[in-house]
Write a protein that holds these residues in place. Structure first.
Motif, PDB file in Angstrom:
ATOM      1  N   LYS A 155      -4.809  -5.953   6.981  1.00 50.82           N
ATOM      2  CA  LYS A 155      -5.035  -6.046   5.540  1.00 50.82           C
ATOM      3  C   LYS A 155      -3.860  -5.470   4.758  1.00 50.82           C
ATOM      4  O   LYS A 155      -3.386  -6.061   3.776  1.00 50.82           O
ATOM      5  N   LEU A 156      -3.364  -4.304   5.203  1.00 50.82           N
ATOM      6  CA  LEU A 156      -2.227  -3.674   4.523  1.00 50.82           C
ATOM      7  C   LEU A 156      -0.977  -4.537   4.632  1.00 50.82           C
ATOM      8  O   LEU A 156      -0.181  -4.631   3.692  1.00 50.82           O
ATOM      9  N   HIS A 157      -0.798  -5.189   5.795  1.00 49.12           N
ATOM     10  CA  HIS A 157       0.360  -6.071   5.962  1.00 49.12           C
ATOM     11  C   HIS A 157       0.313  -7.252   4.996  1.00 49.12           C
ATOM     12  O   HIS A 157       1.314  -7.601   4.375  1.00 49.12           O
ATOM     13  N   LYS A 158      -0.872  -7.859   4.888  1.00 45.90           N
ATOM     14  CA  LYS A 158      -1.013  -8.993   3.964  1.00 45.90           C
ATOM     15  C   LYS A 158      -0.744  -8.568   2.528  1.00 45.90           C
ATOM     16  O   LYS A 158      -0.125  -9.294   1.750  1.00 45.90           O
ATOM     17  N   GLU A 159      -1.226  -7.365   2.183  1.00 50.01           N
ATOM     18  CA  GLU A 159      -0.994  -6.880   0.817  1.00 50.01           C
ATOM     19  C   GLU A 159       0.482  -6.579   0.583  1.00 50.01           C
ATOM     20  O   GLU A 159       1.017  -6.833  -0.493  1.00 50.01           O
ATOM     21  N   SER A 160       1.159  -6.044   1.604  1.00 49.03           N
ATOM     22  CA  SER A 160       2.579  -5.722   1.444  1.00 49.03           C
ATOM     23  C   SER A 160       3.429  -6.971   1.330  1.00 49.03           C
ATOM     24  O   SER A 160       4.462  -6.981   0.658  1.00 49.03           O
ATOM     25  N   LYS A 188       4.668  -6.281  -8.415  1.00 42.23           N
ATOM     26  CA  LYS A 188       3.880  -7.118  -7.529  1.00 42.23           C
ATOM     27  C   LYS A 188       3.919  -8.545  -8.043  1.00 42.23           C
ATOM     28  O   LYS A 188       3.745  -8.816  -9.212  1.00 42.23           O
ATOM     29  N   SER A 221      -9.136   0.083  12.730  1.00 46.09           N
ATOM     30  CA  SER A 221      -7.736   0.402  12.446  1.00 46.09           C
ATOM     31  C   SER A 221      -6.876  -0.856  12.440  1.00 46.09           C
ATOM     32  O   SER A 221      -6.013  -1.033  11.566  1.00 46.09           O
ATOM     33  N   ASN A 236       3.856  -8.095  -2.169  1.00 48.74           N
ATOM     34  CA  ASN A 236       4.561  -7.189  -3.077  1.00 48.74           C
ATOM     35  C   ASN A 236       6.050  -7.409  -2.933  1.00 48.74           C
ATOM     36  O   ASN A 236       6.610  -7.225  -1.857  1.00 48.74           O
ATOM     37  N   MET A 284      -7.510  -2.821   9.347  1.00 54.38           N
ATOM     38  CA  MET A 284      -6.887  -2.165   8.198  1.00 54.38           C
ATOM     39  C   MET A 284      -5.387  -2.424   8.152  1.00 54.38           C
ATOM     40  O   MET A 284      -4.820  -2.679   7.084  1.00 54.38           O
ATOM     41  N   VAL A 285      -4.733  -2.389   9.327  1.00 54.70           N
ATOM     42  CA  VAL A 285      -3.292  -2.667   9.387  1.00 54.70           C
ATOM     43  C   VAL A 285      -3.002  -4.092   8.965  1.00 54.70           C
ATOM     44  O   VAL A 285      -2.052  -4.365   8.216  1.00 54.70           O
TER      45      VAL A 285
END
Length: 208
Positions: free
Chosen positions: A39-44, A61, A33, A47, A36-37
């Motif tokens: 990874k999602l932060h880096k992707e956000s 993006k 978890s 953007n 995953m958080v």
């Protein structure tokens, strides 16, 4: 021969194994978890809003926000100076309202001072047309607030007479929340000053 104590030992050993398995599974889920958080932060972070070559902002993006910062700052400065100084009797209220969204109280104070000095009354009284011809800015974007110095070339059309002036302004720029459509770049001009105004002679010759 098995005794009740041997059965209890086997049950306790099985329970310990089950508890250990549950703990290991829970730790694994927590680690997954967290990863995953992250990874999602880096992707956000990657953007944001893309800036076209003409300075317009599109919510898509982007590859690198830093690369677009200079384009946004320059576009913001050009937009502000155009709104604030490209005015005539028919559009000055609308343009000045748009300009005030792009700067803080320093811009508002300058606007109020000009109004008190009768600048806009003369615009109406004599049907003057003040037209921006050119906006050039030098910016420093290493650290926020970003410093700038802008040179604005504008003409004042008095009917039979057209005078051309060069105005130098300076100030800082900071980030604020984007506001569509009033402040699409999410930038705000602070510490705004009109430093020097001079009349230009033979501007067309200088351009050549």
């Amino acid at each position: 021969m098995k005794t009740p104590y041997q059965n209890i030992y086997n049950v306790l050993r099985l329970n310990r194994f089950l508890v250990l398995a549950v703990v290991i599974g829970a730790v694994s889920v927590c680690i997954a978890s967290v990863l995953m958080v992250i990874k999602l932060h880096k992707e956000s972070v990657n953007n944001a809003f893309v800036v076209n070559s003409d300075g317009s902002v599109i919510p898509l993006k982007m590859v690198q926000q830093r690369e677009n910062l200079e384009v946004e700052v320059l576009s913001h400065l050009e937009l502000f100076h155009t709104y604030f100084y490209h005015i005539d009797a028919s559009n000055y209220e609308k343009n000045l309202e748009k300009a005030l969204w792009l700067g803080n109280s320093a811009v508002d104070a300058l606007y109020r001072q000009k109004k008190a000095d009768g600048v806009y009354n003369r615009l109406l009284q004599y049907s003057l047309v003040q037209k921006v011809l050119k906006v050039e800015s030098k910016i420093e974007i290493q650290n926020e607030p970003y410093g700038f110095e802008t040179t604005v070339i504008f003409e004042i059309n008095r009917g039979s007479i057209i005078d051309i002036y060069e105005l130098t302004t300076s100030g800082n720029i900071i980030h604020v929340d984007r506001n569509f459509p009033n402040n699409t770049h999410g930038l705000l001009i602070t510490n705004f000053f009109e430093n020097k105004l001079k009349k230009l002679e033979n501007y067309e010759d200088r351009e050549e």
